[in-house]
Structure formats: structure tokens, C-alpha cells
Write an enzyme that holds these catalytic residues in place. Sequence first.
Site, PDB file in Angstrom:
ATOM      1  N   GLU A   1       0.808  -1.221   0.000  1.00 21.42           N
ATOM      2  CA  GLU A   1       0.000   0.000   0.000  1.00 21.42           C
ATOM      3  C   GLU A   1       0.840   1.271   0.000  1.00 21.42           C
ATOM      4  OE1 GLU A   1      -0.461  -2.628   1.958  1.00 21.42           O
ATOM      5  OE2 GLU A   1      -2.305  -3.434   1.108  1.00 21.42           O
TER       6      GLU A   1
ATOM      7  N   ASP B   1     -14.487 -10.989   9.219  1.00 22.20           N
ATOM      8  CA  ASP B   1     -13.021 -10.894   9.247  1.00 22.20           C
ATOM      9  C   ASP B   1     -12.491 -10.327  10.563  1.00 22.20           C
ATOM     10  OD1 ASP B   1     -12.576 -12.103   6.863  1.00 22.20           O
ATOM     11  OD2 ASP B   1     -12.365 -10.263   5.713  1.00 22.20           O
TER      12      ASP B   1
END
Lengths: 286, 317
Positions: free
Chosen positions: B61, B120
Site C-alpha cells: 500500500e 473478518d
Amino acid sequence: MTTSTASAADTDALLDVCKRIRRHIVEMTHAAQSGHPGGSLSSTEIFAALYFGGVARHDPANPQWDRRDRVILSKGHATPVVYATLAEAGYFSTELIPTFRSLGTQLQGHVVRNKPAGVEMSGGALGMGLSFAVGIALGHELDSLDDDEGQIFVVVGDGELNEGQNWEAIMSASHFGLHRITAVLDRNHFQNDGPGDEIMRIDPVGDKWSAFGWGVQHVDGHDVTAVRAALLTARARTDAPQVVICETVKGRGVSFMASNPGAWHGKGPSDEQLAQALDEIEAGLS
Amino acid sequence: MTTTSAPPPAATREAYGPALVKLAEAGHDIVALDADLSASTGGNKLAASFPERWFTVGAAEANLISIAAGLASTGKTVYAASFAVFMPGHCFDQIRVQIAQQRMNVKLIASHGGISVGEDGASAQAIEDLALMTSLPGMNVVVPSDAVEADAMIRSAAEDNDPWYIRLGRPKLPIIYTDGPSFTLGQADQLRYGTDVTLIACGLMLEPSLRAADSLTQEGISARVLNMATIKPLDEATIVRAAEETGAIVCAEEHNVIGGLGSAVARTLALHCPTPMEQVGIDDTFGQSGPWTALLNEYGLTSESVVEAAKRAIARK
């Protein structure tokens, strides 16, 4: 090591430019009583070769020329060498140099994009320059620039290579086949806290870069004609991104800095030290 | 409401890929970047029709953001997409220096925002991203309440040269803007007029806030509802007018109560029109695994919570 093909006259001119850049570096860090002289002095021949050795194609009268080569300072604290070079190259008046780091100046402590014109990227947070170059190179591919247009030279520090983002960028530049990118490593062996080998070892740095798919050259980073030749070789390559690893000395040209580089990462010289530094630079001592 | 059948629910993230394709088809000089999550962000839809305008940089990222900045420096309008936990979570420094300080034409598409990511769990649930992004000078921060509004945001961002942070979500939500979007950057959209309290919401808390307004109406309480889709620049004039005219404010958001919409509105009220205010949001705690609807109930992100908050605010007048 790359050998030089520059004529004696070229070499004399480049050596003279290096002296002027070094003078500006010590004068501006003296005026500001802060800034980063050590890593600027080690990069002096790199910048002299890029801007005055016919390597980077640029136009101070048209700094936004869209096919220009771009020189990016990723080790964004080494602003003195950038401002000294841009002033000598005609991007702004050398009279601005004493305003370095003062309130309201264009000459900010760490690089700020387009302040002044010619500064291509904001920096100071290490490790971002090579990624930024990948973006530029992808844009140039989309715009179908010719192979020899729009080269990107990214000056990175060896301590800076501790930052993991560099390796993300190095991986992606070869993955995307971005031959326009040339990294220029100022391998001065010292970072903020001390010798790089003690803080975080990066060797064998050339082998690492090679393993990531880049072309690698090693050069004496204070032999300006050799640096120039290596950069021209890298510029001409169209098969892969290139790195020129420049062996340098932090504080080069000023004896008390070069012999004690750990003390000269981020401070300016006193009046007496400035006088000594200017004498040594004029004499061409190391 | 029209009599035609309601459109099917859709996730705000589902608007991204088709919006990119529409922009490219309309001739915008866009480039979209992904970081190994393109099937989830929908960025891969651009790859199918305009492959030269889409790149994935792998799971990296920091590289994603700095590459986006470099591309923008060559004149492109760049969309960079990842999950809201990773962008800004993995790359705040890159966003700060290379996007915000350089004022780059980069649109950050942060999918899977909030706890509605669901199963998640906490590491995947961004509850602090709006705080990070609104703290950056020059960053526009928007949160769509449905897929129609998301499409409008993503496409109108291409008409602007400044950086945007667009927070999208994973769950399928009912369409609120069945007659088309009414998004303008920096402008609240008043969906209900009311005089006793104003419910200010963004993202997936807008629809429960509309239901809360219905419940309050049945109890004789007139609730105004504002969709505050732009968190920054904040529509302070509309907030102050609502405070003056209704005398009580509730903010509802899928974010930590610290640093998001509620904090921004509280600052505005304190500076310009001190008014009783209550917050519905995540109470400074991390989430956990679970179905997204169960998580919204567990953390109090419900229509009922908005109703109770409205009554508390009114009681403080």
C-alpha cells in the site's frame, strides 16, 4: 568502475561547479544554523553530473516541460545540494540561498514540490522517491513518450534503504519494465545514528538490486566525470531500470565533517568552521 | 416513493468498477490502481475494458500511494483502491506527504470501511479512518449512504483536481436515492424536514436514521434528517441552521465516536451554536467477528439507538 570520456575542459567545468555547490551548502547551513551538510556534500558530484554534465535534459525557463527528465531527491533532507544546484542551473537567484529554512522562504528544510520550480517531489519522509518515480514512468508509458524522453533520476541515501517501501518500488520498477528509472545511491556509509553497517547493514546492496532485476553500476561518487559517464550509460539503457551505486564520503570536501560524519548529519557550521570549510573547498581538499 | 418496484440492495463498493468504466468511456484521462484486492474493490472491472489504464502493485500500500502520486504528477486523474484498514492504515505517511501535502489529483477509494466488514474481525474493521483522513489539510472526505450516491461521488471526483477519500462499504444496503443522486461536495442533503430534533448521518447509518425519524413521528416528535455525506469540507451552515431551528442534534455514523462525523459536528456546534447533541457510533472500542447485522446490533448502530439518542438530546434542551 566506469571510466570517463569527458574532455579536460568538461572536467574542469564540472569541478568548478562542484566547488560552487559545496560553497553554497556550507554557507546556507551556516546561515540557517541547521540543515544537513554531510549528506549534501556527499551528493555534490551526483548533482553536478546530472545538471551540468549533460545527463538530465531540463529547461530552467520551462520547468514544467512535459518531456523533461526529472531529478528526484528521495533522501529529502539533503536540500542544500538541491537548492545549490538549482540556483546554479538558473532556476532561481543565488541571492535566495541565505533564506534557507527561514520563515516564508521557498527554500524549505525538506523538499517541497515546485518550491522553488525544479523541485519535483515533496520529501523528508524517507523511502518514497522510487515509488513516485514508478508512477511517473507508468504515466510516461501511457503517454507514449519516446524511450529517451522523460527519464527519472532518483537520488537515494544508503540509510534510507532501511525503509521497506524502497524494496516495494525496486520490485515494481522491474516488474513493470520501467527502464526510464535510474536510482543514484549516495553510498556515504553514515546515517543519522551512526555508521550504516552498525545501524542496519544493507550489503551486498548491489547484489540485492541485481537480484531484483535492475542493471547495476558501481562508481567512485566523487569522480564527477566517472559519475557522469555512469549516469549517461544508465540513461541510454532501455532494457531494465538502472542503479548507479556511488561510493561517497559524508561531508566530503570539508575535513572536519568528512573525518567526523556522525556529527554533521544535521547541523550548521560556526563562523570559524565556515571560514575553514570555504578555504578547504576552494583548495579542493577532501 | 414511486409505485415501481424498489431497486435491489447494493453495496456502495459495487459502484466503483462501473463508475471507472463510465469515466474512461467518457474520455477522462484516468488511471486506476489496486493492491491485490481488485476483485473486492471492483477495480478489476476497468482492467477488463481498459487494461492499459489499470495496474495492480501487489500487496504494497505504501508503494500504491506513492505510485499514485507520481502518476498524478504526469497529469492523470488517479484512483487508488484498497481496504479502509490498509489505506490509510498501511500508508498514512505516504498519503500525508505525497497526496495531501503535494495536493495531488488522487482519489482514494477505501472499500470495506467500518465494522460491517463482518466476519473478518477487528483487524479488518476500519473505525478510525475518517479521523485520520479529516486531519489532513486539503483532503476531501466523503461517505456515501447507498450505491447511487457512491456512483455520483466517484464520478464527480473526476471533475475535481484535489485529493478525495471516498469510503465505501461491503454489505448490500437498500437504495435510498431511488430517484437519482443529489450529491454535491460539501453540501448536506436534507431528506426530511423536522422541527424538534435533527438527525445527522452518513454512510450506512442514514437508512436507520430515516427509520428512526418515522418512529419519532409516530411518537409526535418531528425529526429533521440530514445526509452529511461530506465529512470534510463540512456543511457548517446547514448544521448551524438545523441547530438553531430544532435545538437538538444527533449524529449517527459507522465509526469511532472520536474523530468522525460526530466530532466534526460537535466542533461546529461548540464554535457557532452550542446545542445539546448526542452521538450514535462505535464507543471507542475495536470490533470482533460476526455477521454484519449482528455487529451493528452489538455496537448499537441501530434505528432504536438513534431514537433513544434523539430523546436524550431533546430532554437536554
